[in-house]
Write an enzyme that holds these catalytic residues in place. Sequence first.
Site, PDB file in Angstrom:
ATOM      1  N   GLN A  44      57.195 136.235  68.479  1.00  0.00           N
ATOM      2  CA  GLN A  44      56.575 135.965  67.174  1.00  0.00           C
ATOM      3  C   GLN A  44      55.068 136.161  67.273  1.00  0.00           C
ATOM      4  OE1 GLN A  44      58.544 134.680  64.402  1.00  0.00           O
ATOM      5  NE2 GLN A  44      56.729 135.272  63.294  1.00  0.00           N
ATOM      6  N   PHE A  45      54.609 137.423  67.295  1.00  0.00           N
ATOM      7  CA  PHE A  45      53.185 137.697  67.447  1.00  0.00           C
ATOM      8  C   PHE A  45      52.372 137.156  66.281  1.00  0.00           C
ATOM      9  CE2 PHE A  45      54.271 141.214  64.760  1.00  0.00           C
ATOM     10  CZ  PHE A  45      53.107 141.510  64.052  1.00  0.00           C
ATOM     11  N   THR A  46      53.013 136.936  65.128  1.00  0.00           N
ATOM     12  CA  THR A  46      52.274 136.448  63.960  1.00  0.00           C
ATOM     13  C   THR A  46      51.769 135.014  64.144  1.00  0.00           C
ATOM     14  OG1 THR A  46      54.292 135.731  62.823  1.00  0.00           O
ATOM     15  CG2 THR A  46      53.499 137.977  62.369  1.00  0.00           C
TER      16      THR A  46
END
Length: 147
Positions: free
Chosen positions: A78-80
């Site tokens: 989940q890079f966000t």
Amino acid sequence: MRAVLQRVRHARVTVGDEPTGEISRGWLVLLGVGPGDTQKSVDWLADKVANLRAFEDAAGKMNLSVQDVSGGVLVVSQFTLYGDCLKGRRPSFTGAAPPAVAEPLYEAFATALKMLGVPVATGRFCADMLVELANDGPVTFVLDVPV
């Protein structure tokens, strides 16, 4: 590293029509990797997730770990989680590690949990995923690995 832990009764991730990971009781971990993260970050977070006492005992107190309840962990990249929304109307993701750095640490995190005896399922790195869950409680924690 930054992780959002959601205590779940069950969780599943699919890519297209293909299920890639599923657990019953346990943690859904949304995992973000920062550019300064290392194996030390992985080890700290894996130990915390495996041993955090946030599952209810017979008296209804949060006193048991995911291992104590024979639960599993579903790890989803989940890079966000490193999105910066302070300026403008479009988030910036410059605070996230690039995929060449993040993917090996994401995989190392899943492996570290397995080495601690926790059953692990995963999503697919850099894929467009559908994540389904039944949040239990709801109980949700945000963990930032200390620098």
